[in-house]
Design a protein around this motif. Structure first.
Motif, PDB file in Angstrom:
ATOM      1  N   GLU A  61      -3.358  -8.303  -2.313  1.00  0.00           N
ATOM      2  CA  GLU A  61      -3.227  -8.528  -0.876  1.00  0.00           C
ATOM      3  C   GLU A  61      -3.467  -7.228  -0.107  1.00  0.00           C
ATOM      4  O   GLU A  61      -4.050  -7.247   0.979  1.00  0.00           O
ATOM      5  N   ASP A  62      -3.032  -6.096  -0.686  1.00  0.00           N
ATOM      6  CA  ASP A  62      -3.294  -4.803  -0.052  1.00  0.00           C
ATOM      7  C   ASP A  62      -4.783  -4.495  -0.049  1.00  0.00           C
ATOM      8  O   ASP A  62      -5.317  -3.942   0.903  1.00  0.00           O
ATOM      9  N   VAL A  63      -5.457  -4.844  -1.158  1.00  0.00           N
ATOM     10  CA  VAL A  63      -6.905  -4.627  -1.237  1.00  0.00           C
ATOM     11  C   VAL A  63      -7.612  -5.445  -0.173  1.00  0.00           C
ATOM     12  O   VAL A  63      -8.501  -4.951   0.529  1.00  0.00           O
ATOM     13  N   GLU A  64      -7.215  -6.721  -0.038  1.00  0.00           N
ATOM     14  CA  GLU A  64      -7.841  -7.587   0.965  1.00  0.00           C
ATOM     15  C   GLU A  64      -7.624  -7.023   2.375  1.00  0.00           C
ATOM     16  O   GLU A  64      -8.561  -6.966   3.181  1.00  0.00           O
ATOM     17  N   GLU A  65      -6.404  -6.573   2.664  1.00  0.00           N
ATOM     18  CA  GLU A  65      -6.112  -6.019   3.983  1.00  0.00           C
ATOM     19  C   GLU A  65      -6.939  -4.765   4.246  1.00  0.00           C
ATOM     20  O   GLU A  65      -7.469  -4.570   5.338  1.00  0.00           O
ATOM     21  N   GLU A  66      -7.062  -3.927   3.223  1.00  0.00           N
ATOM     22  CA  GLU A  66      -7.824  -2.688   3.368  1.00  0.00           C
ATOM     23  C   GLU A  66      -9.296  -2.978   3.633  1.00  0.00           C
ATOM     24  O   GLU A  66      -9.934  -2.374   4.500  1.00  0.00           O
ATOM     25  N   VAL A  67      -9.866  -3.926   2.872  1.00  0.00           N
ATOM     26  CA  VAL A  67     -11.278  -4.284   3.068  1.00  0.00           C
ATOM     27  C   VAL A  67     -11.494  -4.834   4.470  1.00  0.00           C
ATOM     28  O   VAL A  67     -12.474  -4.492   5.145  1.00  0.00           O
ATOM     29  N   SER A 126     -13.154   0.843  -0.695  1.00  0.00           N
ATOM     30  CA  SER A 126     -11.863   0.156  -0.608  1.00  0.00           C
ATOM     31  C   SER A 126     -11.768  -1.005  -1.587  1.00  0.00           C
ATOM     32  O   SER A 126     -10.672  -1.377  -2.012  1.00  0.00           O
ATOM     33  N   LEU A 127     -12.903  -1.571  -1.981  1.00  0.00           N
ATOM     34  CA  LEU A 127     -12.904  -2.689  -2.920  1.00  0.00           C
ATOM     35  C   LEU A 127     -13.086  -2.219  -4.360  1.00  0.00           C
ATOM     36  O   LEU A 127     -12.354  -2.642  -5.270  1.00  0.00           O
ATOM     37  N   ILE A 128     -14.040  -1.331  -4.587  1.00  0.00           N
ATOM     38  CA  ILE A 128     -14.423  -0.953  -5.945  1.00  0.00           C
ATOM     39  C   ILE A 128     -13.477   0.054  -6.573  1.00  0.00           C
ATOM     40  O   ILE A 128     -13.166  -0.028  -7.767  1.00  0.00           O
ATOM     41  N   PHE A 129     -12.976   1.005  -5.789  1.00  0.00           N
ATOM     42  CA  PHE A 129     -12.156   2.053  -6.390  1.00  0.00           C
ATOM     43  C   PHE A 129     -10.863   1.513  -7.006  1.00  0.00           C
ATOM     44  O   PHE A 129     -10.527   1.847  -8.148  1.00  0.00           O
ATOM     45  N   PRO A 130     -10.087   0.643  -6.313  1.00  0.00           N
ATOM     46  CA  PRO A 130      -8.899   0.067  -6.969  1.00  0.00           C
ATOM     47  C   PRO A 130      -9.261  -0.739  -8.219  1.00  0.00           C
ATOM     48  O   PRO A 130      -8.515  -0.742  -9.197  1.00  0.00           O
ATOM     49  N   LEU A 131     -10.408  -1.427  -8.180  1.00  0.00           N
ATOM     50  CA  LEU A 131     -10.855  -2.206  -9.331  1.00  0.00           C
ATOM     51  C   LEU A 131     -11.106  -1.300 -10.531  1.00  0.00           C
ATOM     52  O   LEU A 131     -10.686  -1.595 -11.659  1.00  0.00           O
ATOM     53  N   CYS A 132     -11.756  -0.172 -10.293  1.00  0.00           N
ATOM     54  CA  CYS A 132     -12.052   0.763 -11.383  1.00  0.00           C
ATOM     55  C   CYS A 132     -10.791   1.440 -11.894  1.00  0.00           C
ATOM     56  O   CYS A 132     -10.673   1.732 -13.091  1.00  0.00           O
ATOM     57  N   GLN A 133      -9.841   1.698 -11.006  1.00  0.00           N
ATOM     58  CA  GLN A 133      -8.562   2.242 -11.463  1.00  0.00           C
ATOM     59  C   GLN A 133      -7.853   1.264 -12.382  1.00  0.00           C
ATOM     60  O   GLN A 133      -7.309   1.651 -13.415  1.00  0.00           O
ATOM     61  N   GLU A 134      -7.853   0.004 -12.007  1.00  0.00           N
ATOM     62  CA  GLU A 134      -7.177  -1.022 -12.800  1.00  0.00           C
ATOM     63  C   GLU A 134      -7.796  -1.126 -14.186  1.00  0.00           C
ATOM     64  O   GLU A 134      -7.083  -1.274 -15.184  1.00  0.00           O
ATOM     65  N   LEU A 135      -9.120  -1.042 -14.275  1.00  0.00           N
ATOM     66  CA  LEU A 135      -9.825  -1.232 -15.545  1.00  0.00           C
ATOM     67  C   LEU A 135     -10.152   0.086 -16.234  1.00  0.00           C
ATOM     68  O   LEU A 135     -10.793   0.094 -17.286  1.00  0.00           O
ATOM     69  N   GLU A 136      -9.728   1.206 -15.628  1.00  0.00           N
ATOM     70  CA  GLU A 136      -9.963   2.546 -16.174  1.00  0.00           C
ATOM     71  C   GLU A 136     -11.455   2.809 -16.382  1.00  0.00           C
ATOM     72  O   GLU A 136     -11.888   3.280 -17.432  1.00  0.00           O
TER      73      GLU A 136
END
Length: 217
Positions: A61-67, A90-100
């Motif tokens: 939800e934070d990612v959606e709000e940020e985007v 804002s979309l890709i960086f959290p995704l890459c953090q999650e998947l390392e």
């Protein structure tokens, strides 16, 4: 750090530093802040280290709000490529953090007799998993994205030559609209997803998460 004001080399250094922190178990959060100056409202994009597991895909939800905040930074959903990159970040960086996953920007790729092509973003684990071509958001978006698709097909062809058994995903976006591509024996291209529409945002996020996660295994 105000990301939109950074030069490309500085932005890439920022991504590298954030990846190093992520591997150390430290997290970086990116937030957009509205700054009012008279009658103008500007979006300031701040990156900072934060304690705990903040800013990952678990906080969707934070990612959606940020985007959504950064989409608002495109005047009438139009704007320069720098604004597009803020949406991508804002979309890709959290995704890459999650998947390392690692992220590099403005990386040159070449293979065989193919001319060199510069990829705006490359996502990788041991191998390249995805490339992203960023285009400015404009009213003539069909033409703009078509140019980006042609560039991305070329990049996918180069990467297929260098890692034939592991085809990667191609993404072309103007921040608001996203097109997905994959080159195997044949070329597959999706229709444009308009992530200013909530249902399209979730389709894109779920697709990216499932695709990249499966490639990491």
């Amino acid at each position: 750090l105000v990301v939109a004001d950074l030069a490309k080399g500085q932005r890439q250094s920022l991504h590298i530093a954030c990846n190093v922190l992520a591997k150390q178990g430290r997290m970086v959060q990116s937030k957009s802040v509205k700054q009012e100056d008279g009658h103008e409202v500007n979006l300031i994009h701040l990156w900072m280290e934060v304690p705990g597991n903040v800013g990952t895909v678990a906080d969707v939800e934070d990612v959606e709000e940020e985007v959504c905040m950064r989409l608002a930074g495109l005047t009438d959903l139009q704007g320069p490529e720098a604004s597009t990159r803020c949406v991508i970040d804002s979309l890709i960086f959290p995704l890459c953090q999650e998947l390392e996953l690692g992220i590099t920007m403005e990386e040159s790729c070449r293979a065989g007799n193919f001319p060199i092509s510069v990829c705006d973003y490359i996502l990788r684990s041991d191998d390249v998993l995805a490339v992203i071509e960023a285009k400015r958001c404009s009213s003539n978006w069909v033409w703009t994205l078509s140019q980006g698709v042609a560039q991305c097909i070329w990049q996918l062809a180069i990467l297929r030559e260098s890692q034939p058994s592991k085809p990667c995903l191609g993404l072309v976006t103007d921040g608001r609209r996203w097109v997905c591509l994959q080159l195997r024996e044949q070329l597959a291209i999706s229709s444009a997803l308009d992530i200013s529409r909530k249902e399209h945002f979730w389709i894109l996020l779920n697709f990216l998460l499932q695709h990249l996660e499966s490639k990491c295994k």
